[in-house]
Design a protein around this motif. Structure first.
Motif, PDB file in Angstrom:
ATOM      1  N   PHE A 254       5.301 -30.836  19.197  1.00  0.00           N
ATOM      2  CA  PHE A 254       5.408 -29.984  18.020  1.00  0.00           C
ATOM      3  C   PHE A 254       4.962 -28.561  18.343  1.00  0.00           C
ATOM      4  O   PHE A 254       5.553 -27.594  17.907  1.00  0.00           O
TER       5      PHE A 254
ATOM      6  N   LEU B 238       7.552 -29.259  12.828  1.00  0.00           N
ATOM      7  CA  LEU B 238       8.353 -30.320  12.232  1.00  0.00           C
ATOM      8  C   LEU B 238       7.472 -30.962  11.180  1.00  0.00           C
ATOM      9  O   LEU B 238       6.271 -31.098  11.371  1.00  0.00           O
TER      10      LEU B 238
ATOM     11  N   ARG C 293       7.121 -34.229   8.286  1.00  0.00           N
ATOM     12  CA  ARG C 293       7.663 -35.491   7.794  1.00  0.00           C
ATOM     13  C   ARG C 293       7.712 -35.429   6.269  1.00  0.00           C
ATOM     14  O   ARG C 293       7.008 -34.629   5.649  1.00  0.00           O
TER      15      ARG C 293
ATOM     16  N   TYR D  33      17.811 -30.393  10.823  1.00  0.00           N
ATOM     17  CA  TYR D  33      17.598 -31.626  11.590  1.00  0.00           C
ATOM     18  C   TYR D  33      18.760 -32.614  11.433  1.00  0.00           C
ATOM     19  O   TYR D  33      19.128 -33.319  12.373  1.00  0.00           O
TER      20      TYR D  33
ATOM     21  N   PRO E 102      14.882 -28.370  17.602  1.00  0.00           N
ATOM     22  CA  PRO E 102      14.328 -27.271  16.793  1.00  0.00           C
ATOM     23  C   PRO E 102      14.577 -25.874  17.386  1.00  0.00           C
ATOM     24  O   PRO E 102      14.331 -24.868  16.728  1.00  0.00           O
TER      25      PRO E 102
ATOM     26  N   ILE F 138      10.516 -27.528   9.700  1.00  0.00           N
ATOM     27  CA  ILE F 138      11.755 -28.311   9.780  1.00  0.00           C
ATOM     28  C   ILE F 138      11.469 -29.707   9.257  1.00  0.00           C
ATOM     29  O   ILE F 138      10.553 -30.371   9.749  1.00  0.00           O
TER      30      ILE F 138
ATOM     31  N   ALA G 112      11.909 -33.258   9.421  1.00  0.00           N
ATOM     32  CA  ALA G 112      12.429 -34.146  10.470  1.00  0.00           C
ATOM     33  C   ALA G 112      12.543 -35.568   9.936  1.00  0.00           C
ATOM     34  O   ALA G 112      11.653 -36.403  10.125  1.00  0.00           O
TER      35      ALA G 112
END
Lengths: 156, 202
Positions: free
Chosen positions: A15, A22, A24, A77, A83, A101, A103
């Motif tokens: 990361f 990124l 979640r 994504y 990325p 982002i 992900a």
């Protein structure tokens, strides 16, 4: 303890290396629910022309209005998990707002968990006042000046 | 003036009688349309006498998500047209908003990709507003019943935009296969990330 640090480093290394955070879904949901100032959360992608066109509106709010927290969520994504493209785009456009982002695979499983009314169309913008609980989802492109008006409305 | 009053009253009554709906939902019967195809001919769903239903997809020339699904849409028609579920593509975007969505650009796009199914232009956007797709590509599977063409599924083609061969759910295939087997569609509505539809005056 040393092992824990090593493990943490190993997990977070990809990361950090990619230079673009990124995120979640569960962390994004936490971010959406977190107390604090009014939040402007924009869902965009480098491939989405109307999204790119309206990015300056968010940049302006990010610069001018310190009471508002701007978060740009890249949805790249889905088509391209690398990325790098997003990172290059952010550098080239000199974007100052926070960009992460999302992900996650299989959008059908989580689009409604971000907002039950969201169809998944880009761009979309969520404006939230964590104190009053007011929130507004705008699907589609924003018109010039619309974002400021919405922030005023939600801030009240 | 009097005529205007009558007109306004009639319009208001019309509004009251037909509460504004956000497009067709699963189970709704759709009204047929007459739209211009890229080959210059006019296409209606009623023209397909043998069809058991349709895979109506709102799709456009430029959206990268649409481009990712291009070959999958062609494959859907190959798979299901002969089984009675042809693909019908409609461009929901207004050329006034996005010039690259014009009828001429649609013709070029259909030719370049070798579309062997209709790719329709909805100049008035009347049909688009009835279906109310929100993003491209957006699929409506229609099933021919005694009551007319009923919406059986609304949503994404599958659950992997990047790579169809890695998709674990093929929503449209599953819906059409269930209809062909005389079954109820299990998953009737899904969502996907896509390009927002560009309507006139919105």
């Amino acid at each position: 303890m040393k092992f824990k640090i090593l493990l943490f480093t190993l997990i977070t290394l990809p990361f950090v290396l990619c230079g673009q955070d990124l995120i979640r879904l569960s962390d994004l949901q936490k971010e959406i629910r977190a107390p604090g100032s009014v939040k402007v959360i924009n869902f965009w992608a480098t491939w989405c022309a109307p999204c790119v066109k309206e990015l300056p509106f968010f940049e302006k709010v990010n610069q001018d209005n310190k009471d508002v927290q701007v978060l740009l969520i890249s949805m790249d994504y889905d088509l391209d998990p690398n990325p790098e493209k997003v990172k290059k785009f952010i550098d080239r456009k000199k974007i100052k707002s926070k960009v992460v982002i999302l992900a996650e695979e299989n959008p059908n499983d989580w689009i409604d968990k971000i907002d039950k009314n969201w169809t998944g169309a880009l761009p979309s913008t969520l404006i939230i006042n964590p104190t009053s609980g007011k929130r507004k989802l705008v699907q589609g492109e924003l018109k010039e000046g619309e974002l400021e008006k919405l922030i005023d409305e939600i801030s009240k | 003036m009097k005529n205007l009053m009558v007109l306004v009253t009639v319009a208001l009554m019309g509004l009251a009688a037909n509460p504004i709906k956000n497009g067709y939902e699963v189970g709704d019967v759709v009204t047929d349309f007459k739209l211009k195809n890229v080959d210059g001919k006019t296409v209606s769903l009623g023209d397909f006498k043998e069809a058991k239903g349709f895979i109506v997809i709102f799709d456009c020339n430029t959206c990268p998500m649409s481009r990712a699904y291009n070959s999958r849409i062609i494959a859907l028609n190959k798979m299901y047209a002969t089984q009675g579920f042809p693909v019908v593509l409609i461009n929901p975007n207004a050329a006034e908003i996005a010039a690259e969505e014009s009828f001429d650009e649609m013709k070029a796009h259909a030719k370049a990709h070798g579309y062997d199914f209709p790719y329709l232009y909805d100049e008035s956007q009347e049909t688009v507003r009835k279906f109310n797709p929100t993003n491209t590509p957006h699929t409506f599977v229609l099933n021919k019943t005694a009551d007319g063409l009923k919406v059986a599924y609304i949503g994404a083609i599958d659950n992997n935009s990047r790579n169809g061969s890695k998709a674990t759910k093929h929503f449209v295939d599953e819906a059409v296969n269930e209809l062909l087997a005389g079954k109820q569609v299990t998953v009737t509505k899904t969502r996907a990330i896509g390009c927002s539809v560009k309507l006139k005056n919105s």
